[in-house]
Motif scaffolding. Structure first.
Motif, PDB file in Angstrom:
ATOM      1  N   SER A   5       0.831  -1.201   0.000  1.00  0.00           N
ATOM      2  CA  SER A   5       0.000   0.000   0.000  1.00  0.00           C
ATOM      3  C   SER A   5       0.868   1.254   0.000  1.00  0.00           C
ATOM      4  O   SER A   5       1.934   1.279   0.595  1.00  0.00           O
ATOM      5  CB  SER A   5      -0.936   0.008   1.206  1.00  0.00           C
ATOM      6  OG  SER A   5      -0.200   0.014   2.383  1.00  0.00           O
ATOM      7  N   TYR A   6       0.404   2.251  -0.706  1.00  0.00           N
ATOM      8  CA  TYR A   6       1.102   3.520  -0.794  1.00  0.00           C
ATOM      9  C   TYR A   6       0.168   4.542  -1.420  1.00  0.00           C
ATOM     10  O   TYR A   6      -0.920   4.209  -1.879  1.00  0.00           O
ATOM     11  CB  TYR A   6       2.387   3.414  -1.605  1.00  0.00           C
ATOM     12  CG  TYR A   6       2.173   2.949  -3.030  1.00  0.00           C
ATOM     13  CD1 TYR A   6       1.963   3.859  -4.060  1.00  0.00           C
ATOM     14  CD2 TYR A   6       2.162   1.595  -3.342  1.00  0.00           C
ATOM     15  CE1 TYR A   6       1.757   3.436  -5.361  1.00  0.00           C
ATOM     16  CE2 TYR A   6       1.950   1.169  -4.640  1.00  0.00           C
ATOM     17  CZ  TYR A   6       1.750   2.075  -5.643  1.00  0.00           C
ATOM     18  OH  TYR A   6       1.533   1.660  -6.925  1.00  0.00           O
ATOM     19  N   SER A   7       0.580   5.772  -1.428  1.00  0.00           N
ATOM     20  CA  SER A   7      -0.160   6.835  -2.095  1.00  0.00           C
ATOM     21  C   SER A   7       0.838   7.719  -2.819  1.00  0.00           C
ATOM     22  O   SER A   7       1.951   7.918  -2.336  1.00  0.00           O
ATOM     23  CB  SER A   7      -0.946   7.675  -1.079  1.00  0.00           C
ATOM     24  OG  SER A   7      -1.905   6.872  -0.430  1.00  0.00           O
ATOM     25  N   TYR A   8       0.465   8.200  -3.984  1.00  0.00           N
ATOM     26  CA  TYR A   8       1.344   9.107  -4.701  1.00  0.00           C
ATOM     27  C   TYR A   8       0.527  10.073  -5.552  1.00  0.00           C
ATOM     28  O   TYR A   8      -0.610   9.819  -5.893  1.00  0.00           O
ATOM     29  CB  TYR A   8       2.366   8.357  -5.553  1.00  0.00           C
ATOM     30  CG  TYR A   8       1.787   7.525  -6.669  1.00  0.00           C
ATOM     31  CD1 TYR A   8       1.607   8.056  -7.939  1.00  0.00           C
ATOM     32  CD2 TYR A   8       1.434   6.200  -6.456  1.00  0.00           C
ATOM     33  CE1 TYR A   8       1.082   7.293  -8.965  1.00  0.00           C
ATOM     34  CE2 TYR A   8       0.917   5.423  -7.474  1.00  0.00           C
ATOM     35  CZ  TYR A   8       0.743   5.977  -8.724  1.00  0.00           C
ATOM     36  OH  TYR A   8       0.221   5.215  -9.730  1.00  0.00           O
ATOM     37  N   THR A   9       1.157  11.193  -5.847  1.00  0.00           N
ATOM     38  CA  THR A   9       0.535  12.227  -6.670  1.00  0.00           C
ATOM     39  C   THR A   9       1.410  12.456  -7.890  1.00  0.00           C
ATOM     40  O   THR A   9       2.625  12.540  -7.777  1.00  0.00           O
ATOM     41  CB  THR A   9       0.398  13.542  -5.872  1.00  0.00           C
ATOM     42  OG1 THR A   9      -0.378  13.276  -4.702  1.00  0.00           O
ATOM     43  CG2 THR A   9      -0.273  14.624  -6.700  1.00  0.00           C
ATOM     44  N   THR A  10       0.778  12.559  -9.035  1.00  0.00           N
ATOM     45  CA  THR A  10       1.483  12.829 -10.280  1.00  0.00           C
ATOM     46  C   THR A  10       0.946  14.122 -10.875  1.00  0.00           C
ATOM     47  O   THR A  10      -0.269  14.312 -10.948  1.00  0.00           O
ATOM     48  CB  THR A  10       1.251  11.683 -11.291  1.00  0.00           C
ATOM     49  OG1 THR A  10       1.641  10.450 -10.692  1.00  0.00           O
ATOM     50  CG2 THR A  10       2.028  11.921 -12.566  1.00  0.00           C
ATOM     51  N   VAL A  11       1.846  14.999 -11.271  1.00  0.00           N
ATOM     52  CA  VAL A  11       1.464  16.232 -11.956  1.00  0.00           C
ATOM     53  C   VAL A  11       2.124  16.190 -13.329  1.00  0.00           C
ATOM     54  O   VAL A  11       3.344  16.033 -13.424  1.00  0.00           O
ATOM     55  CB  VAL A  11       1.922  17.482 -11.184  1.00  0.00           C
ATOM     56  CG1 VAL A  11       1.559  18.743 -11.946  1.00  0.00           C
ATOM     57  CG2 VAL A  11       1.326  17.491  -9.785  1.00  0.00           C
ATOM     58  N   SER A  12       1.321  16.313 -14.372  1.00  0.00           N
ATOM     59  CA  SER A  12       1.830  16.309 -15.740  1.00  0.00           C
ATOM     60  C   SER A  12       1.529  17.657 -16.384  1.00  0.00           C
ATOM     61  O   SER A  12       0.420  18.174 -16.253  1.00  0.00           O
ATOM     62  CB  SER A  12       1.154  15.213 -16.571  1.00  0.00           C
ATOM     63  OG  SER A  12       1.356  13.957 -15.976  1.00  0.00           O
ATOM     64  N   VAL A  13       2.516  18.203 -17.083  1.00  0.00           N
ATOM     65  CA  VAL A  13       2.332  19.457 -17.805  1.00  0.00           C
ATOM     66  C   VAL A  13       2.749  19.225 -19.255  1.00  0.00           C
ATOM     67  O   VAL A  13       3.895  18.884 -19.524  1.00  0.00           O
ATOM     68  CB  VAL A  13       3.169  20.605 -17.188  1.00  0.00           C
ATOM     69  CG1 VAL A  13       2.930  21.898 -17.945  1.00  0.00           C
ATOM     70  CG2 VAL A  13       2.851  20.768 -15.706  1.00  0.00           C
ATOM     71  N   ASP A  14       1.793  19.379 -20.165  1.00  0.00           N
ATOM     72  CA  ASP A  14       2.084  19.230 -21.589  1.00  0.00           C
ATOM     73  C   ASP A  14       2.787  20.482 -22.101  1.00  0.00           C
ATOM     74  O   ASP A  14       2.707  21.553 -21.488  1.00  0.00           O
ATOM     75  CB  ASP A  14       0.780  19.028 -22.378  1.00  0.00           C
ATOM     76  CG  ASP A  14       0.138  17.677 -22.110  1.00  0.00           C
ATOM     77  OD1 ASP A  14       0.833  16.769 -21.610  1.00  0.00           O
ATOM     78  OD2 ASP A  14      -1.068  17.535 -22.396  1.00  0.00           O
ATOM     79  N   PRO A  15       3.472  20.385 -23.250  1.00  0.00           N
ATOM     80  CA  PRO A  15       4.146  21.553 -23.817  1.00  0.00           C
ATOM     81  C   PRO A  15       3.201  22.744 -24.056  1.00  0.00           C
ATOM     82  O   PRO A  15       3.623  23.895 -23.976  1.00  0.00           O
ATOM     83  CB  PRO A  15       4.711  21.043 -25.143  1.00  0.00           C
ATOM     84  CG  PRO A  15       4.904  19.580 -24.916  1.00  0.00           C
ATOM     85  CD  PRO A  15       3.763  19.169 -24.018  1.00  0.00           C
ATOM     86  N   ASP A  16       1.909  22.445 -24.296  1.00  0.00           N
ATOM     87  CA  ASP A  16       0.958  23.541 -24.522  1.00  0.00           C
ATOM     88  C   ASP A  16       0.456  24.152 -23.210  1.00  0.00           C
ATOM     89  O   ASP A  16      -0.365  25.058 -23.219  1.00  0.00           O
ATOM     90  CB  ASP A  16      -0.217  23.078 -25.375  1.00  0.00           C
ATOM     91  CG  ASP A  16      -1.082  22.028 -24.695  1.00  0.00           C
ATOM     92  OD1 ASP A  16      -0.795  21.627 -23.542  1.00  0.00           O
ATOM     93  OD2 ASP A  16      -2.069  21.591 -25.322  1.00  0.00           O
ATOM     94  N   GLY A  17       0.943  23.647 -22.075  1.00  0.00           N
ATOM     95  CA  GLY A  17       0.559  24.190 -20.779  1.00  0.00           C
ATOM     96  C   GLY A  17      -0.589  23.463 -20.108  1.00  0.00           C
ATOM     97  O   GLY A  17      -0.920  23.749 -18.958  1.00  0.00           O
ATOM     98  N   LYS A  18      -1.207  22.507 -20.784  1.00  0.00           N
ATOM     99  CA  LYS A  18      -2.299  21.743 -20.182  1.00  0.00           C
ATOM    100  C   LYS A  18      -1.731  20.882 -19.055  1.00  0.00           C
ATOM    101  O   LYS A  18      -0.737  20.187 -19.238  1.00  0.00           O
ATOM    102  CB  LYS A  18      -2.965  20.854 -21.232  1.00  0.00           C
ATOM    103  CG  LYS A  18      -4.113  20.042 -20.693  1.00  0.00           C
ATOM    104  CD  LYS A  18      -4.732  19.182 -21.778  1.00  0.00           C
ATOM    105  CE  LYS A  18      -5.764  18.267 -21.169  1.00  0.00           C
ATOM    106  NZ  LYS A  18      -6.264  17.313 -22.160  1.00  0.00           N
TER     107      LYS A  18
END
Length: 104
Positions: A5-18
């Protein structure tokens, strides 16, 4: 076997800023899920392994009819999730037990 068990957060930023934010919770018994009833505002909190997820209506002090609909959908989804976990646990338990039992 150790806990998976674990928890994680992912943040993705596309080249267009999305941007996209994803929080994955694979909880163990240390997970905290609570909603305190009878207060002047409403929120649900899910906490595990440093990740905190807050769920509130658009206006926590004066929810709209749409907020009620969303809350009911969340409750239904949590009920389906619980039923599916129980179903798969029972199916997996039956497989594990038969695999561990000596042949007749």
């Amino acid at each position: 076997m150790g806990s998976r068990s674990y928890s994680y957060t992912t943040v993705s930023v596309d080249p267009d800023g999305k941007t996209a934010v994803s929080v994955s919770l694979l909880p163990d018994p240390t997970v905290r899920v609570w909603c305190a009833p009878g207060r002047d505002r409403v929120q649900m909190v899910i906490s595990h392994a440093g990740a905190d997820v807050f769920i509130t209506p658009t206006n926590p002090e004066a929810p709209t009819a749409e907020d009620v609909t969303v809350a009911r959908k969340l409750a239904e989804s949590f009920a389906v999730y619980a039923a599916e976990v129980e179903r798969l646990h029972a199916a997996n338990g039956a497989v594990t037990e038969s695999a561990e039992s000596p042949a007749a």
